[in-house]
Design a protein around this motif. Sequence first.
Motif, PDB file in Angstrom:
ATOM      1  N   PRO A 171       0.806  -1.224   0.000  1.00  0.00           N
ATOM      2  CA  PRO A 171       0.000   0.000   0.000  1.00  0.00           C
ATOM      3  C   PRO A 171       0.839   1.274   0.000  1.00  0.00           C
ATOM      4  N   VAL A 172       2.116   1.171   0.380  1.00  0.00           N
ATOM      5  CA  VAL A 172       2.978   2.354   0.409  1.00  0.00           C
ATOM      6  C   VAL A 172       3.414   2.712  -1.021  1.00  0.00           C
ATOM      7  N   GLU A 215       6.991 -19.361 -11.026  1.00  0.00           N
ATOM      8  CA  GLU A 215       7.510 -18.253 -10.224  1.00  0.00           C
ATOM      9  C   GLU A 215       7.106 -16.889 -10.805  1.00  0.00           C
ATOM     10  N   LYS A 216       6.413 -16.906 -11.922  1.00  0.00           N
ATOM     11  CA  LYS A 216       6.080 -15.661 -12.607  1.00  0.00           C
ATOM     12  C   LYS A 216       5.086 -14.825 -11.810  1.00  0.00           C
ATOM     13  N   LEU A 217       5.340 -13.521 -11.741  1.00  0.00           N
ATOM     14  CA  LEU A 217       4.441 -12.586 -11.081  1.00  0.00           C
ATOM     15  C   LEU A 217       3.649 -11.822 -12.133  1.00  0.00           C
ATOM     16  N   LEU A 218       2.329 -11.739 -11.922  1.00  0.00           N
ATOM     17  CA  LEU A 218       1.460 -10.980 -12.823  1.00  0.00           C
ATOM     18  C   LEU A 218       1.033  -9.703 -12.112  1.00  0.00           C
ATOM     19  N   ALA A 219       1.183  -8.577 -12.793  1.00  0.00           N
ATOM     20  CA  ALA A 219       0.838  -7.291 -12.183  1.00  0.00           C
ATOM     21  C   ALA A 219      -0.668  -7.153 -12.010  1.00  0.00           C
ATOM     22  N   LEU A 220      -1.065  -6.621 -10.865  1.00  0.00           N
ATOM     23  CA  LEU A 220      -2.470  -6.300 -10.593  1.00  0.00           C
ATOM     24  C   LEU A 220      -2.595  -4.788 -10.484  1.00  0.00           C
ATOM     25  N   PRO A 221      -3.650  -4.205 -11.053  1.00  0.00           N
ATOM     26  CA  PRO A 221      -3.836  -2.760 -10.894  1.00  0.00           C
ATOM     27  C   PRO A 221      -4.127  -2.426  -9.431  1.00  0.00           C
ATOM     28  N   TYR A 222      -3.395  -1.473  -8.873  1.00  0.00           N
ATOM     29  CA  TYR A 222      -3.563  -1.171  -7.449  1.00  0.00           C
ATOM     30  C   TYR A 222      -4.705  -0.183  -7.243  1.00  0.00           C
ATOM     31  N   ALA A 223      -5.478  -0.448  -6.211  1.00  0.00           N
ATOM     32  CA  ALA A 223      -6.526   0.473  -5.767  1.00  0.00           C
ATOM     33  C   ALA A 223      -6.914   0.081  -4.346  1.00  0.00           C
ATOM     34  N   ASP A 224      -7.363   1.060  -3.586  1.00  0.00           N
ATOM     35  CA  ASP A 224      -7.823   0.754  -2.227  1.00  0.00           C
ATOM     36  C   ASP A 224      -9.047  -0.145  -2.296  1.00  0.00           C
ATOM     37  N   GLN A 225      -8.993  -1.214  -1.513  1.00  0.00           N
ATOM     38  CA  GLN A 225     -10.094  -2.184  -1.441  1.00  0.00           C
ATOM     39  C   GLN A 225     -10.440  -2.748  -2.824  1.00  0.00           C
ATOM     40  N   ALA A 226      -9.417  -3.020  -3.603  1.00  0.00           N
ATOM     41  CA  ALA A 226      -9.642  -3.621  -4.923  1.00  0.00           C
ATOM     42  C   ALA A 226      -9.973  -5.100  -4.760  1.00  0.00           C
TER      43      ALA A 226
END
Length: 252
Positions: A171-172, A215-226
């Motif tokens: 969250p930072v 081991e692959k990481l998939l990006a998630l769009p960040y949002a509060d309480q997503a």
Amino acid sequence: MKNKIHDFLESDLLERYLLGETDNLETAKTERYIALYPEVRKAYDELQDNLEAYVKLHAIKAPEGLKETILHKISKQKKNNSKFYRFAIAASIVALLFAGSAFFFYDQNQDLMEKNTIVNNKIKTLEMDMRLELEDIRNQYIVLNNPNTKKLNIRGNKKAQELKAVAYVNPVKKLSYINVSHLPQLPEEQCYQMWAEVNGEMVNLGVIKQFDDKEKLLALPYADQAVGYITIEPKGGNLAPSVENIVADIKY
């Protein structure tokens, strides 16, 4: 109108027109007046007759032998012209060859310029892709090594009980990633697709391939309480999530 015609007839335009001494505008004006006004036409015909009679009256008999001299010069000129024409044809062929080669090199140059543009565009695309990939790697490093990152274990529901995933949320830095470590096998005509509900809108995150690096990481769009979802969709993915086929909820 009569004054207009009178002024025209008083001028010397008709005489100069007959002698070929008028410019384009004067010629056009004279021919228009001759066509439109009978008085002008009559004066023109009279001038033409008078000029013809004057020429006949003062005609000079041609000298003896002039005809033969003229014919000889014409014959000689034809021979010279023949040489000139041959030279002109040769010059034309050279000019055509030069024009053809010039067009060839111009065409080649255009082709090279087009290829150069394509290559430059590909280089720019690769540079952009590399920047994005490096930025993504940097963000992954931050998420995985930052003490403020939250780790969320995700399990599939009854439709996909063996599904396992881990979400990493910071969250930072406002970054989120997910690692799907295990997906139950699906029929060939189906696939897993990931979604995220951000600010009331459903965002398509793409199809999850079952044989991707674990081991692959998939990006998630960040949002509060997503909220995120994994659904089962027809092969190739769907434009909108099939709510009845949700197999995992991701709250981050």
